[in-house]
Write a protein that holds these residues in place. Structure first.
Motif, mmCIF file in Angstrom:
data_model
loop_
_atom_site.group_PDB
_atom_site.id
_atom_site.type_symbol
_atom_site.label_atom_id
_atom_site.label_comp_id
_atom_site.label_asym_id
_atom_site.label_seq_id
_atom_site.Cartn_x
_atom_site.Cartn_y
_atom_site.Cartn_z
ATOM 1 N N TYR A 112 31.653 -14.117 9.513
ATOM 2 C CA TYR A 112 32.258 -15.344 8.996
ATOM 3 C C TYR A 112 33.146 -15.993 10.047
ATOM 4 O O TYR A 112 33.756 -15.313 10.874
ATOM 5 C CB TYR A 112 33.117 -15.027 7.770
ATOM 6 C CG TYR A 112 32.342 -14.440 6.617
ATOM 7 C CD1 TYR A 112 32.190 -13.071 6.484
ATOM 8 C CD2 TYR A 112 31.744 -15.273 5.670
ATOM 9 C CE1 TYR A 112 31.459 -12.524 5.436
ATOM 10 C CE2 TYR A 112 31.019 -14.746 4.616
ATOM 11 C CZ TYR A 112 30.887 -13.372 4.508
ATOM 12 O OH TYR A 112 30.164 -12.846 3.461
ATOM 13 N N THR A 118 27.163 -9.078 7.770
ATOM 14 C CA THR A 118 27.556 -10.480 7.646
ATOM 15 C C THR A 118 28.674 -10.792 8.636
ATOM 16 O O THR A 118 29.419 -9.890 9.061
ATOM 17 C CB THR A 118 28.057 -10.787 6.230
ATOM 18 O OG1 THR A 118 29.166 -9.937 5.917
ATOM 19 C CG2 THR A 118 26.958 -10.589 5.199
ATOM 20 N N SER A 131 21.893 -18.382 8.016
ATOM 21 C CA SER A 131 23.263 -18.815 8.265
ATOM 22 C C SER A 131 23.563 -20.093 7.493
ATOM 23 O O SER A 131 22.654 -20.841 7.131
ATOM 24 C CB SER A 131 23.483 -19.086 9.756
ATOM 25 O OG SER A 131 23.267 -17.933 10.533
ATOM 26 N N SER A 170 25.298 -14.180 0.888
ATOM 27 C CA SER A 170 24.418 -13.132 0.379
ATOM 28 C C SER A 170 22.989 -13.655 0.364
ATOM 29 O O SER A 170 22.767 -14.856 0.533
ATOM 30 C CB SER A 170 24.847 -12.690 -1.025
ATOM 31 O OG SER A 170 24.779 -13.780 -1.934
ATOM 32 N N ALA A 174 28.923 -18.928 8.241
ATOM 33 C CA ALA A 174 28.640 -17.539 7.874
ATOM 34 C C ALA A 174 27.204 -17.202 8.238
ATOM 35 O O ALA A 174 26.333 -18.078 8.216
ATOM 36 C CB ALA A 174 28.867 -17.307 6.384
ATOM 37 N N THR A 175 26.976 -15.914 8.547
ATOM 38 C CA THR A 175 25.652 -15.431 8.912
ATOM 39 C C THR A 175 25.398 -14.110 8.207
ATOM 40 O O THR A 175 26.312 -13.296 8.047
ATOM 41 C CB THR A 175 25.563 -15.208 10.436
ATOM 42 O OG1 THR A 175 25.697 -16.464 11.092
ATOM 43 C CG2 THR A 175 24.233 -14.593 10.828
ATOM 44 N N ILE A 176 24.133 -13.909 7.826
ATOM 45 C CA ILE A 176 23.719 -12.638 7.241
ATOM 46 C C ILE A 176 22.437 -12.197 7.933
ATOM 47 O O ILE A 176 21.526 -13.007 8.150
ATOM 48 C CB ILE A 176 23.544 -12.752 5.706
ATOM 49 C CG1 ILE A 176 23.256 -11.386 5.077
ATOM 50 C CG2 ILE A 176 22.478 -13.773 5.330
ATOM 51 C CD1 ILE A 176 23.409 -11.376 3.553
#
Length: 120
Positions: free
Chosen positions: A60, A58, A35, A71, A49-51
């Motif tokens: 946001y 993802t 994140s 990314s 943001a997190t992935i």
């Protein structure tokens, strides 16, 4: 020893772009949700943001949707934050975070931060 090293911050004019990077070491990168958080002076740290660990999903903050893209590159153990159409209110220290839930405990690591300043 786990290390998260951010880079890519700087001074940019409104409407400009920056790409932040966070290089991770000392951990199994593909096991961690990554994140980006930010904290402006006098304000609380907020999630940007997190992935997921696989990179397939993802999320946001509403304030950055459509402008920022998170990314990750598993070959480089690096997570990125592409920031476009920057606004003065995006000015903050940006922090990288790595987290995984082992069930009995959560592992949570932070980088030292990189400053983003949006100003004309």
């Amino acid at each position: 020893q786990v290390q998260l090293v951010e880079s890519g911050g700087g001074l940019v004019q409104p409407g400009g772009s920056l790409r932040l990077s966070c290089a991770a070491s000392g951990l199994t990168f593909n096991s961690y949700v990554m994140s980006w958080y930010r904290q402006a002076p006098g304000k609380e740290r907020e999630l940007v943001a997190t992935i997921t660990n696989t990179g397939r999903s993802t999320n946001y903050a509403d304030s950055v949707k459509g402008r920022f893209t998170i990314s990750r590159d598993k070959t480089k153990n690096t997570v990125f934050l592409q920031m476009n159409s920057l606004k003065p209110e995006d000015t903050a220290m940006y922090y990288c975070n790595a987290q995984r839930d082992l069930g009995f405990k959560k592992q949570n690591y932070w980088g030292q931060g990189t400053q983003v300043t949006v100003s004309s």
